[in-house]
Structure formats: structure tokens, C-alpha cells
Scaffold this motif. Structure first.
Motif, PDB file in Angstrom:
ATOM      1  N   ALA A  13       0.457  -0.731   0.054  1.00 23.28           N
ATOM      2  CA  ALA A  13      -0.079   0.231   0.099  1.00 23.28           C
ATOM      3  C   ALA A  13       1.390   1.053  -0.252  1.00 23.28           C
ATOM      4  O   ALA A  13       0.417   2.671  -0.531  1.00 23.28           O
ATOM      5  N   GLY A  14       1.498   1.318   0.693  1.00 24.62           N
ATOM      6  CA  GLY A  14       3.082   1.805   0.808  1.00 24.62           C
ATOM      7  C   GLY A  14       3.601   2.653  -0.281  1.00 24.62           C
ATOM      8  O   GLY A  14       2.916   4.040  -0.884  1.00 24.62           O
ATOM      9  N   LEU A  15       3.616   1.553  -1.539  1.00 25.97           N
ATOM     10  CA  LEU A  15       4.647   2.018  -2.001  1.00 25.97           C
ATOM     11  C   LEU A  15       3.570   1.884  -3.604  1.00 25.97           C
ATOM     12  O   LEU A  15       3.828   3.024  -4.340  1.00 25.97           O
ATOM     13  N   LEU A  16       3.208   2.000  -3.370  1.00 25.71           N
ATOM     14  CA  LEU A  16       1.053   2.018  -4.219  1.00 25.71           C
ATOM     15  C   LEU A  16       1.347   3.642  -4.050  1.00 25.71           C
ATOM     16  O   LEU A  16       0.761   4.366  -5.384  1.00 25.71           O
ATOM     17  N   ALA A  17       1.211   4.347  -3.254  1.00 29.26           N
ATOM     18  CA  ALA A  17       0.447   5.429  -2.423  1.00 29.26           C
ATOM     19  C   ALA A  17       1.774   6.511  -3.234  1.00 29.26           C
ATOM     20  O   ALA A  17       1.536   7.702  -3.851  1.00 29.26           O
ATOM     21  N   ASP A 122      11.184   4.807  -6.839  1.00 27.86           N
ATOM     22  CA  ASP A 122      10.501   4.695  -5.776  1.00 27.86           C
ATOM     23  C   ASP A 122      10.588   2.983  -5.437  1.00 27.86           C
ATOM     24  O   ASP A 122      10.737   3.303  -3.992  1.00 27.86           O
ATOM     25  N   ILE A 123      11.143   2.259  -6.100  1.00 25.60           N
ATOM     26  CA  ILE A 123      11.412   1.276  -4.957  1.00 25.60           C
ATOM     27  C   ILE A 123      13.202   1.258  -4.415  1.00 25.60           C
ATOM     28  O   ILE A 123      13.242   1.066  -3.112  1.00 25.60           O
ATOM     29  N   GLY A 124      13.818   2.229  -4.993  1.00 30.03           N
ATOM     30  CA  GLY A 124      14.940   2.556  -3.894  1.00 30.03           C
ATOM     31  C   GLY A 124      14.352   2.360  -3.147  1.00 30.03           C
ATOM     32  O   GLY A 124      15.430   2.987  -1.793  1.00 30.03           O
ATOM     33  N   LYS A 125      13.472   4.119  -3.317  1.00 33.69           N
ATOM     34  CA  LYS A 125      13.561   4.387  -1.781  1.00 33.69           C
ATOM     35  C   LYS A 125      13.123   4.032  -0.706  1.00 33.69           C
ATOM     36  O   LYS A 125      12.688   4.135  -0.064  1.00 33.69           O
ATOM     37  N   ALA A 126      11.836   2.936  -1.793  1.00 26.55           N
ATOM     38  CA  ALA A 126      10.655   2.030  -0.609  1.00 26.55           C
ATOM     39  C   ALA A 126      11.631   0.787   0.211  1.00 26.55           C
ATOM     40  O   ALA A 126      11.657   0.910   1.061  1.00 26.55           O
ATOM     41  N   ILE A 127      12.848   0.731  -0.131  1.00 24.54           N
ATOM     42  CA  ILE A 127      13.814  -0.715   0.033  1.00 24.54           C
ATOM     43  C   ILE A 127      14.842   0.641   1.400  1.00 24.54           C
ATOM     44  O   ILE A 127      14.866  -0.156   2.314  1.00 24.54           O
ATOM     45  N   GLU A 128      14.796   1.755   0.750  1.00 24.82           N
ATOM     46  CA  GLU A 128      15.293   2.800   2.425  1.00 24.82           C
ATOM     47  C   GLU A 128      14.680   2.931   3.258  1.00 24.82           C
ATOM     48  O   GLU A 128      15.273   2.665   4.692  1.00 24.82           O
ATOM     49  N   LEU A 135       9.025  -5.074   0.613  1.00 20.96           N
ATOM     50  CA  LEU A 135       8.444  -6.094  -0.559  1.00 20.96           C
ATOM     51  C   LEU A 135       7.193  -5.517  -0.949  1.00 20.96           C
ATOM     52  O   LEU A 135       6.337  -4.368  -0.778  1.00 20.96           O
ATOM     53  N   LEU A 136       7.529  -6.596  -2.247  1.00 18.39           N
ATOM     54  CA  LEU A 136       6.694  -5.775  -3.535  1.00 18.39           C
ATOM     55  C   LEU A 136       5.607  -7.061  -3.663  1.00 18.39           C
ATOM     56  O   LEU A 136       5.986  -7.852  -4.335  1.00 18.39           O
ATOM     57  N   ALA A 137       4.071  -6.577  -3.652  1.00 16.80           N
ATOM     58  CA  ALA A 137       2.764  -7.241  -4.183  1.00 16.80           C
ATOM     59  C   ALA A 137       3.106  -7.323  -5.645  1.00 16.80           C
ATOM     60  O   ALA A 137       2.822  -6.338  -6.390  1.00 16.80           O
ATOM     61  N   THR A 138       2.948  -8.822  -5.821  1.00 13.99           N
ATOM     62  CA  THR A 138       2.300  -9.392  -7.243  1.00 13.99           C
ATOM     63  C   THR A 138       1.128  -9.355  -7.643  1.00 13.99           C
ATOM     64  O   THR A 138       0.419  -9.492  -7.008  1.00 13.99           O
ATOM     65  N   MET A 139       0.676  -9.613  -8.715  1.00 19.31           N
ATOM     66  CA  MET A 139      -0.478  -9.718  -9.703  1.00 19.31           C
ATOM     67  C   MET A 139      -1.223 -10.917  -9.709  1.00 19.31           C
ATOM     68  O   MET A 139      -2.020 -11.823  -9.080  1.00 19.31           O
ATOM     69  N   ALA A 140      -0.220 -11.667  -8.677  1.00 18.53           N
ATOM     70  CA  ALA A 140       0.063 -13.229  -8.471  1.00 18.53           C
ATOM     71  C   ALA A 140       0.012 -13.629  -7.339  1.00 18.53           C
ATOM     72  O   ALA A 140      -0.822 -14.721  -7.490  1.00 18.53           O
ATOM     73  N   GLY A 141      -0.112 -12.295  -6.366  1.00 15.96           N
ATOM     74  CA  GLY A 141      -0.838 -12.793  -5.144  1.00 15.96           C
ATOM     75  C   GLY A 141       0.342 -13.174  -4.247  1.00 15.96           C
ATOM     76  O   GLY A 141       0.105 -13.140  -3.515  1.00 15.96           O
ATOM     77  N   ALA A 146      12.394  -6.749  -2.740  1.00 14.61           N
ATOM     78  CA  ALA A 146      13.721  -5.746  -3.459  1.00 14.61           C
ATOM     79  C   ALA A 146      14.409  -5.599  -2.235  1.00 14.61           C
ATOM     80  O   ALA A 146      14.433  -5.100  -0.803  1.00 14.61           O
ATOM     81  N   THR A 147      15.970  -5.032  -2.450  1.00 19.88           N
ATOM     82  CA  THR A 147      16.992  -5.276  -1.948  1.00 19.88           C
ATOM     83  C   THR A 147      17.942  -4.648  -2.714  1.00 19.88           C
ATOM     84  O   THR A 147      18.254  -3.926  -4.467  1.00 19.88           O
ATOM     85  N   LYS A 148      18.940  -3.890  -2.654  1.00 18.47           N
ATOM     86  CA  LYS A 148      20.218  -3.089  -3.221  1.00 18.47           C
ATOM     87  C   LYS A 148      21.668  -4.116  -2.621  1.00 18.47           C
ATOM     88  O   LYS A 148      21.849  -4.466  -1.382  1.00 18.47           O
ATOM     89  N   GLU A 149      22.002  -4.040  -3.817  1.00 19.69           N
ATOM     90  CA  GLU A 149      23.407  -5.095  -4.070  1.00 19.69           C
ATOM     91  C   GLU A 149      23.961  -3.453  -4.502  1.00 19.69           C
ATOM     92  O   GLU A 149      24.563  -3.462  -5.621  1.00 19.69           O
TER      93      GLU A 149
END
Length: 187
Positions: A13-17, A122-128, A135-141, A146-149
Motif C-alpha cells: 500500500a505504501g509503495l502504491l501510494a 520508487d523501489i529504491g526509496k521503498a528499500i531505504e 516487499l513488492l506485491a505481485t499480480m499473482a498474489g 527488493a534490496t540493493k547490492e
């Protein structure tokens, strides 16, 4: 709801927001951002933008998802390269491409689709914000982690397989494509 499921729901929800509301003051219009992305992408949809990822395109067609990926969206699609499919165990892709495996193939492909338009930043900000992981929700449920290397964004499936985003933020009229180097499998 278990604490793990709650954490996934809150993160999604936070990532989508974050991606749906735009940046800055509350007066910003999310439709303007979507219109700008559509203008930048022209009329090219995700289905048309898959490009040289022939294996993913063929699998999407076999699963009947090509029409969805040409639809209104918005979607974020993690598109495995042809080389990523070549890394699967021998016979896996052939088995998935059979008519009787359509449901399983659909599950694998929709595991690579995220709801909404989620850019790499957006993914980078969510990781931080998630102290090193998102955690990324997929359409498959399912859920991807996601992390950074170093500077690279890496997404992991439930079995621990990791895919590096090797090319990202390919904007299309109905979302965005990120290229990845490994096929992720739902658990």
C-alpha cells in the motif's frame, strides 16, 4: 491477519501510494504524471515495448496475457531477458509452454507484474524506508523482496533466487518495464 501478511500489505500500500500520488504538495495531480508518462511513451504499450525479449513475449501470448499487457494498466513488468530464460533448468520452459500448463505459466508471468507504475527510484526509496528491503506485491498474489547490492536493485523470489534489474524505467503508455536477468518463480 498475521504480522507477515500485514507487513506485506502495508509495504504494498505504501509503495502504491508513493507511486500513485506523485511528489510534492497535496495539490499535485497524479493524472498529470500519468499523462506525462503516456506522452513520453507515445502510444507504445508494454506488450509492444517488450522488444527483443522474444521468450517473454511468446510466453505472454501462450498464457493469453498479451492482451492484458496491451490494455490500459498501469502495470510494472519485470521482463526477464532471453538469457534469463536460458538459465532455467532444462525442459522447464518447454513444460510451461504446453497448453495443459497454461495456469502455471500464467502464475509465473503474473509473478513478474506489479500493480501500478513503479519506477526504479520508487523501489529504491521503498528499500531505504524499509531499512534495506522492500516487499513488492505481485499480480499473482505473491511477494518479491527488493534490496540493493551496491547501486543495483535486486529482487528475490520466495525460493531465494535473485534477479538484478539491468535496464529499468522503460516507460510505456500503460506502465513501465524493468529488464531483469533471472526468471523469478512463485513458491
Amino acid at each position: 491477519m498475521t504480522s507477515t501478511k500485514l507487513m506485506i500489505a502495508v509495504a504494498a500500500a505504501g509503495l502504491l501510494a508513493t507511486t500513485g500520488c506523485g511528489e510534492g504538495a497535496a495539490g499535485n495531480n497524479a493524472a498529470t504524471a500519468t499523462d506525462a508518462a503516456a506522452k513520453a511513451a507515445g502510444d507504445s504499450t508494454i506488450a509492444e515495448g517488450i522488444g527483443d525479449a522474444d521468450t517473454f513475449a511468446a510466453a505472454a501470448k501462450q498464457a493469453g496475457l498479451d492482451g492484458t499487457l496491451a490494455g490500459p494498466g498501469p502495470y510494472t513488468v519485470l521482463v526477464p531477458t532471453n538469457a534469463a530464460f536460458d538459465k532455467l533448468p532444462a525442459g522447464t520452459l518447454d513444460a510451461l509452454m504446453k497448453d495443459e500448463a497454461k495456469a502455471e505459466l500464467t502464475g509465473v508471468l503474473t509473478y513478474h507484474v506489479l500493480p501500478g507504475e513503479i519506477l526504479a527510484a520508487d523501489i529504491g526509496k521503498a528499500i531505504e524506508a524499509g531499512n534495506g528491503k522492500a516487499l513488492l506485491a505481485t499480480m499473482a498474489g505473491g511477494t518479491l523482496t527488493a534490496t540493493k547490492e551496491g547501486d543495483a536493485i535486486v529482487v528475490s523470489d520466495g525460493a531465494g533466487s535473485k534477479a538484478r534489474i539491468s535496464g529499468g524505467d522503460e516507460r510505456r503508455s500503460n506502465g513501465v518495464i524493468h529488464r531483469i536477468d533471472t526468471v523469478l518463480m512463485p513458491s
